[in-house]
Design an enzyme around this catalytic site. Structure first.
Site, short mmCIF file in Angstrom:
data_model
loop_
_atom_site.label_atom_id
_atom_site.label_comp_id
_atom_site.label_asym_id
_atom_site.label_seq_id
_atom_site.Cartn_x
_atom_site.Cartn_y
_atom_site.Cartn_z
N GLU A 6 -46.76 24.92 -2.60
CA GLU A 6 -46.26 24.00 -1.56
C GLU A 6 -44.90 23.41 -1.96
O GLU A 6 -44.12 23.01 -1.09
CB GLU A 6 -47.31 22.92 -1.27
CG GLU A 6 -48.50 23.52 -0.50
CD GLU A 6 -49.83 22.85 -0.71
OE1 GLU A 6 -49.88 21.71 -1.20
OE2 GLU A 6 -50.85 23.51 -0.41
N GLY A 30 -56.49 26.46 0.90
CA GLY A 30 -56.87 25.72 2.10
C GLY A 30 -57.34 26.59 3.25
O GLY A 30 -57.44 26.12 4.38
N GLU A 72 -52.85 30.72 -8.19
CA GLU A 72 -53.25 30.29 -6.85
C GLU A 72 -52.65 31.23 -5.81
O GLU A 72 -51.47 31.05 -5.43
CB GLU A 72 -52.75 28.87 -6.57
CG GLU A 72 -53.33 27.82 -7.50
CD GLU A 72 -53.34 26.43 -6.86
OE1 GLU A 72 -54.39 25.81 -6.82
OE2 GLU A 72 -52.27 25.99 -6.37
N ASN A 129 -56.25 18.45 -7.37
CA ASN A 129 -54.93 18.15 -6.80
C ASN A 129 -55.17 17.49 -5.44
O ASN A 129 -55.54 18.17 -4.49
CB ASN A 129 -54.15 19.47 -6.66
CG ASN A 129 -52.82 19.30 -5.95
OD1 ASN A 129 -52.39 18.17 -5.70
ND2 ASN A 129 -52.19 20.41 -5.63
N SER A 177 -59.34 27.52 -2.47
CA SER A 177 -60.65 27.47 -1.81
C SER A 177 -61.83 27.47 -2.78
O SER A 177 -62.89 28.02 -2.47
CB SER A 177 -60.78 28.60 -0.79
OG SER A 177 -59.79 28.46 0.23
N HIS A 212 -46.17 24.32 -7.80
CA HIS A 212 -47.18 24.59 -6.78
C HIS A 212 -46.53 25.33 -5.61
O HIS A 212 -45.37 25.06 -5.30
CB HIS A 212 -47.82 23.27 -6.30
CG HIS A 212 -49.04 23.50 -5.48
ND1 HIS A 212 -48.98 23.88 -4.16
CD2 HIS A 212 -50.36 23.45 -5.80
CE1 HIS A 212 -50.22 24.04 -3.70
NE2 HIS A 212 -51.07 23.79 -4.68
N LYS A 228 -53.00 16.34 -3.50
CA LYS A 228 -51.88 16.57 -2.58
C LYS A 228 -51.48 15.23 -1.93
O LYS A 228 -51.60 14.20 -2.58
CB LYS A 228 -52.23 17.67 -1.57
CG LYS A 228 -52.74 18.94 -2.28
CD LYS A 228 -52.84 20.15 -1.42
CE LYS A 228 -53.32 21.33 -2.26
NZ LYS A 228 -53.35 22.59 -1.52
P1 13P Z 1 -57.70 24.22 -1.85
O1 13P Z 1 -58.72 24.06 -2.96
O2 13P Z 1 -57.78 23.13 -0.82
O3 13P Z 1 -57.71 25.61 -1.30
O4 13P Z 1 -56.25 24.02 -2.52
C1 13P Z 1 -55.94 24.70 -3.68
C2 13P Z 1 -54.70 24.12 -4.25
O5 13P Z 1 -53.61 24.30 -3.70
C3 13P Z 1 -54.80 23.30 -5.45
O6 13P Z 1 -53.55 23.08 -6.02
#
Ligand code: 13P
Length: 245
Positions: free
Chosen positions: A94, A168, A162, A8, A207, A92, A10
């Protein structure tokens, strides 16, 4: 079960980033996994051109629940299919947290993804305070039940667990915590979908990097990963893919 490793990107990626997809092809030609890269909308059709005749598919990070209409700035699943995408991430954290998307909206988007003939990667996960309160399993179960529409199958749906606090941050749940949540998701999928629920792929996200992917993939009911930061560079992402075998 064939593992699914999805990246992803983002809100990252310009035309120059397509070179990472080109590099990824060279690094992952022999893998047995399904690989998906989800760049921003602006790169989807150009990314699709790069992965023809490879084991890499292109996905999107969100879609609208409707097919078309007066929804300024939105993109429908049908449009994504038309652009050559095969997967869409929905729900997601976010999107849930920054855009107020609740389970009902996520279920409607997932149904739209299915309607367009695409595969939905439906995200669920608890916040740090929900985990601290001992409610992780309950919260994930509630999100999952509310986010999966009728018509979901192992062929058109994958789930991504997740934990919000692991995204992150460099923080990763213990393998026991991952195993516990993935088992609860598996049981719920079997309850909801019958035998098909046994083969819906359940991805872990938060992560993930090349150095911890191997142990995460060894956990029961972990059928792949949804990777953020470590999917942006082909060498990092390929390290995760090779850990999946
Ligand atoms: P990270 O791998 O950067 O922690 O992000 C995970 C994520 O939100 C994937 O959709």
């Amino acid at each position: 079960m064939k593992k699914l490793i999805a990246g992803n990107w983002k809100m990252n990626g310009l035309a120059s980033s397509l070179a990472e997809i080109v590099a990824l092809k060279g690094l992952t030609g022999s893998t047995a996994c399904d690989i998906v890269v989800c760049p921003p909308f602006t790169l989807i059709d150009r990314a699709v051109d790069q992965v023809e005749e490879t084991n890499i598919s292109i996905g999107a990070q969100d879609c609208h629940a409707k097919v078309s209409g007066a929804y300024t700035g939105d993109v429908s699943a049908e449009m994504l299919a038309d652009a050559g995408a095969r997967y869409v991430i929905v729900g997601h954290s976010e999107r849930r947290l920054d855009h107020g998307e609740d389970d009902e909206i996520v279920a409607a988007k997932t149904a739209a993804v299915h309607q367009a003939g695409l595969i939905a990667i439906v995200c669920v996960g608890e916040t740090q305070s929900e985990r601290n309160e001992g409610r992780a399993i309950e919260v994930v179960g509630e999100q999952l039940r509310g986010s999966i529409p009728a018509g979901a199958t192992a062929s058109n749906t994958a789930i991504a667990y997740e934990p919000v606090w692991a995204i992150g941050t460099g923080l990763v749940p213990t393998l026991e915590q991952i195993a516990e949540v993935h088992l609860s998701i598996r049981r719920l999928l079997v309850d909801a979908l019958g035998a098909d629920g046994r083969t819906v792929r359940i991805l872990y996200g938060g992560s993930v990097k090349a150095s911890n992917a191997g142990e995460i993939f060894s956990v029961a009911n972990v059928d792949g990963a949804l990777v953020g930061g470590a999917s942006l560079k082909a060498t990092d992402f390929a390290g995760i893919i090779s850990a999946a075998g």
